[in-house]
Design an enzyme around this catalytic site. Structure first.
Site, PDB file in Angstrom:
ATOM      1  N   LYS A  95       0.932  -1.277   0.020  1.00 13.43           N
ATOM      2  CA  LYS A  95       0.093  -0.078   0.007  1.00 13.43           C
ATOM      3  C   LYS A  95       0.962   1.250  -0.087  1.00 13.43           C
ATOM      4  CE  LYS A  95      -4.059  -2.211   1.926  1.00 13.43           C
ATOM      5  NZ  LYS A  95      -3.850  -3.580   2.332  1.00 13.43           N
TER       6      LYS A  95
HETATM    7  C1  PLP Z   1      -4.462  -4.489   1.782  1.00 18.78           C
HETATM    8  C2  PLP Z   1      -4.089  -5.904   1.931  1.00 18.78           C
HETATM    9  C3  PLP Z   1      -4.458  -7.058   0.819  1.00 18.78           C
HETATM   10  C4  PLP Z   1      -5.500  -6.960  -0.152  1.00 18.78           C
HETATM   11  O1  PLP Z   1      -5.181  -6.448  -1.160  1.00 18.78           O
HETATM   12  P1  PLP Z   1      -6.318  -5.828  -2.170  1.00 18.78           P
HETATM   13  O2  PLP Z   1      -5.767  -5.085  -3.145  1.00 18.78           O
HETATM   14  O3  PLP Z   1      -7.499  -4.983  -1.332  1.00 18.78           O
HETATM   15  O4  PLP Z   1      -7.073  -6.962  -2.689  1.00 18.78           O
HETATM   16  C5  PLP Z   1      -3.448  -8.172   1.079  1.00 18.78           C
HETATM   17  N1  PLP Z   1      -2.366  -8.330   1.865  1.00 18.78           N
HETATM   18  C6  PLP Z   1      -2.130  -7.263   2.571  1.00 18.78           C
HETATM   19  C7  PLP Z   1      -0.914  -7.585   3.532  1.00 18.78           C
HETATM   20  C8  PLP Z   1      -2.799  -6.080   2.497  1.00 18.78           C
HETATM   21  O5  PLP Z   1      -2.411  -5.123   3.354  1.00 18.78           O
END
Ligand code: PLP
Length: 431
Positions: A107
């Site tokens: 993210k």
């Molecule tokens: C947010 C997150 C996900 C999910 O990702 P999406 O793109 O919302 O499907 C998976 N793994 C981790 C560690 C995350 O922080």
């Protein structure tokens, strides 16, 4: 580039407006009016391009002329301040490690890109203030806090459930100060999420210019295409069809992967791997989209009952299930499956996968059995150190603490405790 609302009951807007608003006034997600493939020449020469050059080619049509070329290049270069290696885990199986950034979760990419776009849009307007309001179950909050730290004209308010995030995650949210405030909610993640939604709908808060920073925002979602291209650049020489498996919660990454394919990226097949929150695997089985309340699992960043980006995926496949199934599979795994995958990966290869990545690995293996001759890549979406309680006892190891994490451990937590929506509203009114 213009963006339309997927609820089709709001005016089309520019990139800038879509980023600032987050969600359209009719509550629909924004979607680009036009998607143009990149040239064959680009794919033929991708190995000779830097990550920054690839990212620029990928995103420029979506930004249009709203950010000048030189400025967009600068935003990209500040966003991509870390590596995205594909690491061989097994025969023909690779982990795309997305966790080498400041908060050690993928993210970071979207949060850094979005923050810098907002800062550019606010550059000549010292009086304009945006407030980014975000509810987090763990990773989003830290990435947003770090990505937006010190960005002029933007205040960040993060709601998190008291006692329900890990120590590392809490420190990533609460120790930065400056333009970042952490609100500690007496409740669970869904309570935080409900308060945020209520604030977006509250007319009294219109003047606060609230915006969201989860993957519903196009400036967080679209840059997630970058690293799918980087994986292709590294795997192209294998000269085999590529299967991409994303451990999926809100389905932002997998949706970005499908967008990348629309730009011409040769990904043969997509796998959305989920934990017990299996709304999409059930949809593929019976054609019925029936969201359920989320269930708690050890891959908790994927505990989502109604994935927000799924509507974008349906749009990309013209709401045609047959077309969708040609490209796409989705499988659900239990916590027991996940733990045994972590143990067997570690036992066989020494690779340390955390629970989210392990779910991605499981979906990939399942699909590869059906498609011999392919190679596969799964996203490793966070560093194992973010989930030590699920990794260390299971594998019987002690993880080294990376520098990024070390630096927050000693810092003092600062949060404002709230128990109700009216407390959030009071806080936002005086901000
Ligand atoms: C947010 C997150 C996900 C999910 O990702 P999406 O793109 O919302 O499907 C998976 N793994 C981790 C560690 C995350 O922080």
């Amino acid at each position: 580039m213009k963006y339309y609302s997927l609820n089709r009951n709001a005016p089309n807007v520019s990139f800038q407006q879509a980023v600032i608003q987050g969600l359209a006034p009719d509550k629909g997600l924004y979607f680009p009016e036009k998607i143009t493939s990149l040239t064959q020449n680009f794919f033929d020469n991708i190995e000779s391009l830097s990550n920054e050059e690839i990212a620029f080619e990928t995103i420029r049509q979506f930004v249009g002329n709203e950010i000048p070329e030189s400025e967009l290049k600068k935003i990209i270069s500040e966003t991509l301040c870390f590596d995205f290696p594909t690491v061989k885990v097994d025969d023909n199986v690779f982990s795309l490690e997305l966790y080498h950034g400041p908060t050690m979760a993928f993210k970071d990419v979207g949060a850094r890109f979005m923050a810098r776009c907002l800062a550019y849009f606010n550059r000549n307007n010292p009086d304009l203030h945006n407030t980014v309001l975000v509810a987090t179950s763990g990773d989003t909050g830290g990435a947003v806090a770090s990505g937006f730290l010190g960005v002029k004209g933007v205040d960040v308010v993060i709601l998190y459930p008291s006692g329900k995030v890990s120590d590392v995650q809490e420190r990533q949210l609460t120790t930065l100060g400056q333009n970042i405030t952490a609100l500690e909610v007496d409740g669970v993640f869904d309570d935080c999420q409900d308060m945020v939604k209520q604030a977006f709908l509250d007319d009294d808060l219109k003047s606060r210019n609230l915006t969201s920073a989860n993957s519903i925002n196009i400036a967080r979602w679209l840059p997630q295409m970058f690293y799918i291209f980087f994986a292709y650049k590294q795997l192209k020489k294998q000269n085999k069809p590529i299967i991409l498996s994303c451990p999926s919660g809100n389905f932002g990454n997998i949706c970005a992967g499908i967008m990348a394919k629309r730009l011409g990226l040769p990904i043969a097949r997509f796998v959305a791997s989920t934990n017990a929150n299996d709304t999409v695997p059930r949809f593929l089985e019976n054609g019925k989209y029936e969201p359920k309340p989320s269930k708690a699992t050890i891959s908790n960043a994927m505990d989502v009952g109604n994935p927000s980006n799924f509507i974008r995926i349906q749009e990309l496949y013209h709401h045609d299930l047959a077309e969708f199934e040609k490209d796409f599979s989705s499988y659900s795994f239990t916590d027991e499956d996940t733990k045994s995958a972590m143990t067997s990966i570690y036992g066989k290869t020494g690779y340390i996968a955390e629970p989210h990545g392990a779910v991605g690995y499981l979906g990939l293996k399942k699909e590869m059995e059906k498609r011999p001759g392919s190679i596969g890549v799964f996203l490793e979406t966070a560093h194992p150190i973010k989930f030590p309680e699920n990794v260390e006892p299971l594998l019987g190891i002690t993880l080294d603490i990376p520098e990024q994490i070390q630096s927050v451990l000693g810092k003092e937590k600062k949060s404002v405790k709230i128990t109700s929506y009216s407390a959030l509203k009071d806080f936002l009114m005086v901000q």
